[in-house]
Design a protein around this motif. Structure first.
Motif, PDB file in Angstrom:
ATOM      1  N   SER A 149       0.840  -1.209   0.000  1.00  0.00           N
ATOM      2  CA  SER A 149       0.000   0.000   0.000  1.00  0.00           C
ATOM      3  C   SER A 149       0.873   1.258   0.000  1.00  0.00           C
ATOM      4  O   SER A 149       0.765   2.105   0.888  1.00  0.00           O
ATOM      5  N   ILE A 150       1.750   1.359  -1.003  1.00  0.00           N
ATOM      6  CA  ILE A 150       2.679   2.489  -1.081  1.00  0.00           C
ATOM      7  C   ILE A 150       2.058   3.658  -1.842  1.00  0.00           C
ATOM      8  O   ILE A 150       2.128   4.809  -1.389  1.00  0.00           O
ATOM      9  N   ASP A 151       1.439   3.386  -2.992  1.00  0.00           N
ATOM     10  CA  ASP A 151       0.799   4.466  -3.764  1.00  0.00           C
ATOM     11  C   ASP A 151      -0.269   5.195  -2.941  1.00  0.00           C
ATOM     12  O   ASP A 151      -0.308   6.436  -2.946  1.00  0.00           O
ATOM     13  N   PRO A 152      -1.135   4.466  -2.200  1.00  0.00           N
ATOM     14  CA  PRO A 152      -2.106   5.175  -1.354  1.00  0.00           C
ATOM     15  C   PRO A 152      -1.435   6.030  -0.272  1.00  0.00           C
ATOM     16  O   PRO A 152      -1.939   7.100   0.072  1.00  0.00           O
ATOM     17  N   LEU A 153      -0.282   5.580   0.243  1.00  0.00           N
ATOM     18  CA  LEU A 153       0.448   6.378   1.238  1.00  0.00           C
ATOM     19  C   LEU A 153       0.922   7.684   0.618  1.00  0.00           C
ATOM     20  O   LEU A 153       0.726   8.762   1.196  1.00  0.00           O
ATOM     21  N   THR A 184      15.106  -5.057   9.775  1.00  0.00           N
ATOM     22  CA  THR A 184      15.604  -6.177   8.978  1.00  0.00           C
ATOM     23  C   THR A 184      16.099  -5.620   7.649  1.00  0.00           C
ATOM     24  O   THR A 184      15.865  -4.448   7.337  1.00  0.00           O
ATOM     25  N   LEU A 185      16.758  -6.456   6.860  1.00  0.00           N
ATOM     26  CA  LEU A 185      17.228  -6.004   5.551  1.00  0.00           C
ATOM     27  C   LEU A 185      16.055  -5.539   4.693  1.00  0.00           C
ATOM     28  O   LEU A 185      16.105  -4.466   4.075  1.00  0.00           O
ATOM     29  N   ASP A 186      14.974  -6.319   4.661  1.00  0.00           N
ATOM     30  CA  ASP A 186      13.795  -5.935   3.875  1.00  0.00           C
ATOM     31  C   ASP A 186      13.125  -4.682   4.443  1.00  0.00           C
ATOM     32  O   ASP A 186      12.641  -3.830   3.694  1.00  0.00           O
ATOM     33  N   GLY A 187      13.112  -4.570   5.769  1.00  0.00           N
ATOM     34  CA  GLY A 187      12.545  -3.373   6.398  1.00  0.00           C
ATOM     35  C   GLY A 187      13.343  -2.131   6.059  1.00  0.00           C
ATOM     36  O   GLY A 187      12.774  -1.063   5.779  1.00  0.00           O
ATOM     37  N   GLN A 188      14.675  -2.255   6.065  1.00  0.00           N
ATOM     38  CA  GLN A 188      15.547  -1.124   5.714  1.00  0.00           C
ATOM     39  C   GLN A 188      15.372  -0.747   4.245  1.00  0.00           C
ATOM     40  O   GLN A 188      15.310   0.426   3.887  1.00  0.00           O
ATOM     41  N   THR A 189      15.305  -1.770   3.372  1.00  0.00           N
ATOM     42  CA  THR A 189      15.109  -1.526   1.941  1.00  0.00           C
ATOM     43  C   THR A 189      13.799  -0.784   1.703  1.00  0.00           C
ATOM     44  O   THR A 189      13.737   0.175   0.921  1.00  0.00           O
ATOM     45  N   THR A 190      12.751  -1.225   2.382  1.00  0.00           N
ATOM     46  CA  THR A 190      11.436  -0.587   2.253  1.00  0.00           C
ATOM     47  C   THR A 190      11.490   0.854   2.750  1.00  0.00           C
ATOM     48  O   THR A 190      10.920   1.756   2.112  1.00  0.00           O
ATOM     49  N   GLU A 233      12.549   7.723  -0.811  1.00  0.00           N
ATOM     50  CA  GLU A 233      12.676   8.185  -2.194  1.00  0.00           C
ATOM     51  C   GLU A 233      11.321   8.600  -2.766  1.00  0.00           C
ATOM     52  O   GLU A 233      11.193   9.643  -3.413  1.00  0.00           O
ATOM     53  N   ARG A 234      10.304   7.765  -2.527  1.00  0.00           N
ATOM     54  CA  ARG A 234       8.968   8.058  -3.072  1.00  0.00           C
ATOM     55  C   ARG A 234       8.353   9.309  -2.449  1.00  0.00           C
ATOM     56  O   ARG A 234       7.548   9.996  -3.068  1.00  0.00           O
ATOM     57  N   LEU A 235       8.710   9.590  -1.187  1.00  0.00           N
ATOM     58  CA  LEU A 235       8.107  10.725  -0.483  1.00  0.00           C
ATOM     59  C   LEU A 235       8.959  11.989  -0.545  1.00  0.00           C
ATOM     60  O   LEU A 235       8.567  13.026  -0.011  1.00  0.00           O
ATOM     61  N   ALA A 236      10.108  11.908  -1.212  1.00  0.00           N
ATOM     62  CA  ALA A 236      11.068  13.017  -1.213  1.00  0.00           C
ATOM     63  C   ALA A 236      10.484  14.317  -1.734  1.00  0.00           C
ATOM     64  O   ALA A 236      10.810  15.399  -1.229  1.00  0.00           O
ATOM     65  N   THR A 242       7.297  15.319  -1.697  1.00  0.00           N
ATOM     66  CA  THR A 242       5.967  15.645  -1.167  1.00  0.00           C
ATOM     67  C   THR A 242       5.986  16.850  -0.229  1.00  0.00           C
ATOM     68  O   THR A 242       4.937  17.393   0.100  1.00  0.00           O
ATOM     69  N   GLY A 243       7.184  17.215   0.250  1.00  0.00           N
ATOM     70  CA  GLY A 243       7.283  18.307   1.209  1.00  0.00           C
ATOM     71  C   GLY A 243       7.203  17.845   2.654  1.00  0.00           C
ATOM     72  O   GLY A 243       7.433  18.630   3.580  1.00  0.00           O
ATOM     73  N   ALA A 244       6.877  16.583   2.882  1.00  0.00           N
ATOM     74  CA  ALA A 244       6.808  16.056   4.245  1.00  0.00           C
ATOM     75  C   ALA A 244       8.195  15.617   4.706  1.00  0.00           C
ATOM     76  O   ALA A 244       8.997  15.129   3.911  1.00  0.00           O
ATOM     77  N   LYS A 245       8.469  15.805   5.977  1.00  0.00           N
ATOM     78  CA  LYS A 245       9.715  15.316   6.558  1.00  0.00           C
ATOM     79  C   LYS A 245       9.558  13.806   6.763  1.00  0.00           C
ATOM     80  O   LYS A 245       8.539  13.355   7.302  1.00  0.00           O
ATOM     81  N   VAL A 246      10.546  13.024   6.333  1.00  0.00           N
ATOM     82  CA  VAL A 246      10.492  11.574   6.501  1.00  0.00           C
ATOM     83  C   VAL A 246      11.521  11.188   7.557  1.00  0.00           C
ATOM     84  O   VAL A 246      12.710  11.465   7.407  1.00  0.00           O
ATOM     85  N   THR A 247      11.046  10.566   8.638  1.00  0.00           N
ATOM     86  CA  THR A 247      11.935  10.144   9.723  1.00  0.00           C
ATOM     87  C   THR A 247      11.868   8.638   9.879  1.00  0.00           C
ATOM     88  O   THR A 247      10.960   7.986   9.368  1.00  0.00           O
ATOM     89  N   ARG A 248      12.839   8.101  10.604  1.00  0.00           N
ATOM     90  CA  ARG A 248      12.939   6.655  10.812  1.00  0.00           C
ATOM     91  C   ARG A 248      13.035   6.408  12.308  1.00  0.00           C
ATOM     92  O   ARG A 248      13.653   7.196  13.028  1.00  0.00           O
TER      93      ARG A 248
END
Length: 199
Positions: free
Chosen positions: A122-126, A145-151, A157-160, A162-168
């Protein structure tokens, strides 16, 4: 050998997370031997869940209403979205009671080995939500995990634009953890993400 119906019950139970064949056999036996106390109430609960529970079309949570109670809650900070892999992760945040924003459930993580692609999640809806709902911050809470980090990197990248701050979420040493018991990856991450000690 158990009757065919019992064997089928055991097979279905053994597919549940955390239940292997032996545990499924014990659970099936318990249910069958205590029909009034265990089996009948379980059947009623399963029927009620099937009849009333649905997936929220907005965030992906599971609730009796669509949109779910979290999405309907006016007290929630709509400028903040926490992105999780699965509904169980959302429930973990709710148990902790520390996040007061809204959520978005991806439905898994990107995985080349398992053949999970961006369009399977559900990435496009996000991305659409972040663009249209005036979201200021997206907290990416995928597993370490490796897959979690990749995601997480893919989402950044997809949200870059949008103007929103992306945190981890921070990773590293757990509260109450002892250094001697930590794996190398956790210890390395804790050291890399160190911060000043408040005096």
């Amino acid at each position: 050998m158990p009757a065919p119906a019992v064997e089928r019950l055991i097979q279905h139970l053994s597919r549940l997370p955390g239940l292997g064949p032996r545990s499924a056999r014990r659970a099936a036996l318990h249910l069958i031997q205590r029909p009034e106390a265990a089996l009948t109430p379980l059947l009623r609960s399963l029927a009620e869940v099937e009849r009333t529970v649905r997936t929220c079309g907005h965030c992906g949570n599971i609730d009796a209403r669509d949109p779910c109670d979290i999405c309907r809650d006016p007290e929630r900070d709509s400028a903040m979205i926490c992105v999780v892999e699965r509904v169980g992760d959302l429930w973990a945040f709710e148990r902790a009671g520390t996040f007061r924003g809204r959520y978005h459930v991806l439905g898994g993580v990107l995985s080349a080995l398992d053949g999970v692609r961006p369009e399977d999640l559900s990435i496009d809806p996000l991305v659409a939500r972040v663009r249209t709902e005036e979201v200021a911050e997206v907290v990416v809470a995928t597993n370490a995990t490796l897959d979690g980090q990749t995601t997480a990197h893919y989402l950044a990248e997809r949200l870059a634009d949008t103007g929103a701050k992306v945190t981890r979420l921070a990773h590293g040493m757990p509260v109450g953890g002892e250094l001697d018991y930590l794996d190398d990856g956790t210890l390395s991450t804790a050291l890399r993400l160190r911060r000043p000690l408040d005096g």
